[in-house]
Design a protein around this motif. Sequence first.
Motif, PDB file in Angstrom:
ATOM      1  N   THR A   1      40.827  -7.386  31.590  1.00  0.00           N
ATOM      2  CA  THR A   1      39.896  -8.727  31.590  1.00  0.00           C
ATOM      3  C   THR A   1      40.043  -9.954  30.595  1.00  0.00           C
ATOM      4  O   THR A   1      39.678 -10.883  31.054  1.00  0.00           O
ATOM      5  CB  THR A   1      38.492  -7.697  30.620  1.00  0.00           C
ATOM      6  OG1 THR A   1      38.323  -7.055  31.402  1.00  0.00           O
ATOM      7  CG2 THR A   1      37.115  -9.070  31.077  1.00  0.00           C
TER       8      THR A   1
ATOM      9  N   LYS B   1      42.924 -12.036  32.036  1.00  0.00           N
ATOM     10  CA  LYS B   1      41.974 -12.898  33.076  1.00  0.00           C
ATOM     11  C   LYS B   1      41.450 -14.185  32.284  1.00  0.00           C
ATOM     12  O   LYS B   1      41.332 -15.220  33.228  1.00  0.00           O
ATOM     13  CB  LYS B   1      41.460 -12.089  34.329  1.00  0.00           C
ATOM     14  CG  LYS B   1      40.789 -12.536  34.991  1.00  0.00           C
ATOM     15  CD  LYS B   1      39.828 -12.249  35.797  1.00  0.00           C
ATOM     16  CE  LYS B   1      38.637 -12.321  37.380  1.00  0.00           C
ATOM     17  NZ  LYS B   1      38.176 -11.743  38.344  1.00  0.00           N
ATOM     18  N   ASP B   2      40.398 -13.817  31.738  1.00  0.00           N
ATOM     19  CA  ASP B   2      39.664 -15.009  31.184  1.00  0.00           C
ATOM     20  C   ASP B   2      40.324 -16.103  30.086  1.00  0.00           C
ATOM     21  O   ASP B   2      39.809 -16.701  30.673  1.00  0.00           O
ATOM     22  CB  ASP B   2      38.112 -14.122  30.678  1.00  0.00           C
ATOM     23  CG  ASP B   2      37.320 -13.557  31.469  1.00  0.00           C
ATOM     24  OD1 ASP B   2      37.144 -13.670  31.976  1.00  0.00           O
ATOM     25  OD2 ASP B   2      36.418 -12.371  30.469  1.00  0.00           O
TER      26      ASP B   2
ATOM     27  N   LYS C   1      32.542 -16.652  27.860  1.00  0.00           N
ATOM     28  CA  LYS C   1      33.236 -15.241  28.741  1.00  0.00           C
ATOM     29  C   LYS C   1      34.200 -14.840  27.415  1.00  0.00           C
ATOM     30  O   LYS C   1      34.576 -14.060  27.923  1.00  0.00           O
ATOM     31  CB  LYS C   1      33.381 -16.347  29.701  1.00  0.00           C
ATOM     32  CG  LYS C   1      33.657 -15.248  30.830  1.00  0.00           C
ATOM     33  CD  LYS C   1      33.704 -15.097  32.294  1.00  0.00           C
ATOM     34  CE  LYS C   1      33.620 -14.531  32.913  1.00  0.00           C
ATOM     35  NZ  LYS C   1      34.102 -14.480  34.399  1.00  0.00           N
TER      36      LYS C   1
ATOM     37  N   ALA D   1      34.570 -10.976  26.407  1.00  0.00           N
ATOM     38  CA  ALA D   1      35.217  -9.720  26.448  1.00  0.00           C
ATOM     39  C   ALA D   1      35.772  -8.965  25.989  1.00  0.00           C
ATOM     40  O   ALA D   1      36.341  -8.297  25.210  1.00  0.00           O
ATOM     41  CB  ALA D   1      36.408  -9.927  27.625  1.00  0.00           C
TER      42      ALA D   1
ATOM     43  N   GLN E   1      35.230  -5.280  24.466  1.00  0.00           N
ATOM     44  CA  GLN E   1      36.780  -4.488  24.485  1.00  0.00           C
ATOM     45  C   GLN E   1      36.786  -3.445  23.239  1.00  0.00           C
ATOM     46  O   GLN E   1      37.101  -2.947  23.454  1.00  0.00           O
ATOM     47  CB  GLN E   1      38.076  -5.001  24.983  1.00  0.00           C
ATOM     48  CG  GLN E   1      38.130  -6.396  24.750  1.00  0.00           C
ATOM     49  CD  GLN E   1      39.395  -5.508  23.509  1.00  0.00           C
ATOM     50  OE1 GLN E   1      40.223  -4.941  23.562  1.00  0.00           O
ATOM     51  NE2 GLN E   1      39.424  -6.888  22.210  1.00  0.00           N
TER      52      GLN E   1
END
Length: 623
Positions: A330, A333-334, A461, A465, A469
């Motif tokens: 994640t 990706k961000d 964002k 993330a 996590q």
Amino acid sequence: MLWKLSLTGIKSRFKDYLVLFSGLTFASAIFYMFMSIATNTSFLKGSIQVAFSITRVVFGFGIALLAIITLVYIVYANSFLLSMRQKDYGMYMMLGARTSKIGSLIFLETLVVGFLATILGSVIGIGLTQLVSQLLISQLGLHLHKFVGFYLPALLWTLLFFAVLFFLAALWNRHKLIKSNVINLLRENQKPVKLRHNTAWKFIEAILGIGLLAVGYWAMADYKELMTNSIVIGFFTIVIGSYFVFDSFFTGVVNLLRKNNKFKYKKLHSFTLGQLKFRLTDYTRILSIVSLLFALALGAITVGLNFNNLTDQTLEATYYDVVLYKKNATVKKDLRNVSVRSTTSLNYRIVEDKKNKENPETLYVSENEINQGKLKYRHFYVDKNGQQNYSTRTFSSKKMQDENSSAGAEMRYQLASLTPYSGARVKIVSQDKYDQLKAKNQKVELLLVNNFRSNFDNIEKLQKAAVNQMIGNPETTGDSVNVYLTNSKTGSYRLISSMASGFEFMGFFLGLAFLAMLASTLMFKVLSGANSDKPRYNMLWKMGTRKSLLKSSIAKEIGVLFALPAVLGVIDVLFGLQFFKSLLKNPYDKIWIPFTIFGVLYVIYYILTVVLYQGIVLRKENN
């Protein structure tokens, strides 16, 4: 029959009633808007409840202030309503109408005017709420769908609040009419006002007024030493000082001008000065209130607009934009949606001492890691002018190893805040000792990004993330740890920007509401005495005075009444802003914006008052 006479009287004063009605409508519209935004639970459906909890508190404070000024406004608006109608009702009583019937008539008339104004104001308020809420939501960076300006609890509170106010006003009007005899109602405006001529006391009062204002301004400027006491001292000294200044100093200036024969006997100056002397004596309380509310309104807009600068200070307070604790799918990706300018890493180890229950974690960092000079932080300080500033500093292992150094303590705190273990003790050790520690090596990546403001949503964002996590179940995930988003730069920025947006909107709209209220209050006070001034202007007209001179005299007289509280209010604001230096970097930034807005709106109210006043006192001349 009485209702027909009453409606005829209202039609004959339609312009005056229109001014009264529009003022009451605006008051109820603004009150509804504040109430709906502060109490609407739809806001709590946003992604960050802290932002809206702060906004609700801010707007709730605004409602309390608005309720107070609305109460003062209703008192003077009701006085204007009563002054327009008491002579008519006295005429009805002289013609044989029963006192109880007249009392019921003024009672119902007050309620009907108030009820219609409240209903129309609430409808306007719904539309205004829809517009303002969308602006507020965009400022807070949240996405709320299907939010509408209509909110039943806010509407009910608005109707209840104004219903109580108008019911009390109606009772007061009925009581005053019933207890007054016919002669007093017909000749109320012709009662003389006693003027005090104690020169010695006026001089002492003028000196006290200026002295108290000076003490209040000093208290606002010396906020560092006085702390919250500066507010208490400033409040009492400025309020009392303003009253004394209007009651003595300004009247003293008028008396000095009246002794200047060259100025006095030019055009209608003698008449205008006489009117001002009477006005300042009779208007001492209202002028004092208007000047204080003017300062409060102007200060609300000025400070509210400058609260947005807090977001700049928030950005300056933290050096690194994003902290990545681990890189899962994640996060990776961000990360693609963020333009990274530079990346710095920090290696550390955590050793737990289970015997130390209060603070079991110790964060170890090697000297080599610190001595590379790549790790930086922002140092807060206050300059010699009292301005808050930040400077960039580099971590020093030597200072951090000195337990008695304040700079070292600051560095240890700043270093811990870069890791998930912000509350851990920090120890800087040699590379050999670091390698011997029986703990897993951990690493965080510290990012500096491009376009923090414009790309804030993606940056936030990414940071969310990274935080999420790290949070797991300690029973199943051994390396889980609680990390709070508010400790990050994005969290602080979101929190401060939400608060700043709330204060900005509250200050702007509350300031405009205050301006409308205080200007309308002063306008109603001036207009309520217009009927008693009419014979004086008729006498001047019969003596051959030109219409242009009469209009000029009216414009100057009302101009002084509007200018004096405005000037004193501006001075109050300029000194009062000194107190906000403890919170805002530059409270005087862009001060011309609120001053221009106020100047334009205040002049509009002044022109409207002059036109309405001239229409009343010069009405006979126009026929």
